[in-house]
Design a protein around this motif. Sequence first.
Motif, mmCIF file in Angstrom:
data_model
loop_
_atom_site.group_PDB
_atom_site.id
_atom_site.type_symbol
_atom_site.label_atom_id
_atom_site.label_comp_id
_atom_site.label_asym_id
_atom_site.label_seq_id
_atom_site.Cartn_x
_atom_site.Cartn_y
_atom_site.Cartn_z
ATOM 1 N N HIS A 278 -24.665 -23.692 9.286
ATOM 2 C CA HIS A 278 -25.128 -22.516 8.544
ATOM 3 C C HIS A 278 -24.166 -21.350 8.720
ATOM 4 O O HIS A 278 -23.812 -20.651 7.747
ATOM 5 N N ASP A 279 -23.716 -21.120 9.950
ATOM 6 C CA ASP A 279 -22.789 -20.017 10.193
ATOM 7 C C ASP A 279 -21.434 -20.263 9.533
ATOM 8 O O ASP A 279 -20.797 -19.333 9.028
ATOM 9 N N ASN B 125 -20.804 -22.098 6.809
ATOM 10 C CA ASN B 125 -20.900 -21.980 5.350
ATOM 11 C C ASN B 125 -21.056 -20.540 4.894
ATOM 12 O O ASN B 125 -20.745 -20.208 3.743
ATOM 13 N N SER B 126 -21.529 -19.686 5.765
ATOM 14 C CA SER B 126 -21.706 -18.283 5.390
ATOM 15 C C SER B 126 -20.418 -17.476 5.494
ATOM 16 O O SER B 126 -20.376 -16.326 5.058
#
Length: 310
Positions: free
Chosen positions: A27-28, A30-31
Amino acid sequence: MDPNHDIFAQLDTALLDIFHQNHTIQHDFNSLPEHERQRVLDEMEDYVRQSSLNSTRHGRIRRNPRTIRRFYEITWYWTYLPLFTIRFDRIFQQLTMSNFQRAVTNAAFYLVNMIQAGLRSLIFLFVLQTYLHNVTNMIFVFSNIITFSSNFIKDGFTYCFQDRADILHDHALLATHNYDCFYYLNLPQYANASIWKHAELIFKNHRAYLLRTSCVIAKDGAPSNCHLITDSLVYKFSDAIAKSCPSLSTSIVRLCTVGIYLVYAMLGNFVCLNILFFLSYNIMRRIAGYANIVKNLSQVIGSTFVEYIA
């Protein structure tokens, strides 16, 4: 809570596995922006490579890990403005004694290979010009035509070495001996010459043979009187360049002249050969078409004659 649950079951689990199970890293990652993702990947690659080198050094195992790493980064601002960043830390990491030795070794091998390729090319051209000069004349026939010369290679060689009196003297001796490059074999002073001396004499005679001259050959064995022919197209090119750019030195003018002359001759020969092949191909197609017409007519006439006889 299960009283039988082992709280120590996952204590030896890798930290990356725990993050992967929780989808935190994904998640981190891809952000992040695209250039930040690339930077993170490069940093992870550096860390893995450094860890591999340390483990190899401590384990005394000879390996040669080579990873392709970029020494620069491109960061895009507002999608259209690039910012180039040079990674000096990676450059300094590569400045090791092993990399220096590898670079020196590769450069030495590359230099040796270039010298070998050059010598092979010179030997090939020497053999081609000496024993297969008719083949070279056939290949470069259009080059001779568009340069208004009987041998454009000799014109270029004569222009390049027009100031070498020693080559002209060797050419005069060669003309005296009826242009025989091995005339020295009959001379007593070269009877016990070494193989290197023979190779030197062969090279000098073939170099002198490439001059385009007008010689007055002596009858009594004296050296002939030879003069360079300087009315060829390459000299016209040289005069035009020298007049157009008078500030250029003689060496630059000569280099530009030879380059333009060779490009003109080779490119013209290539174009003319393509036109010749295209014309020959179309003529053969026409002949093949007429042959089919004759074949079909002969079949019709033959079948008609057989039916008439029957």
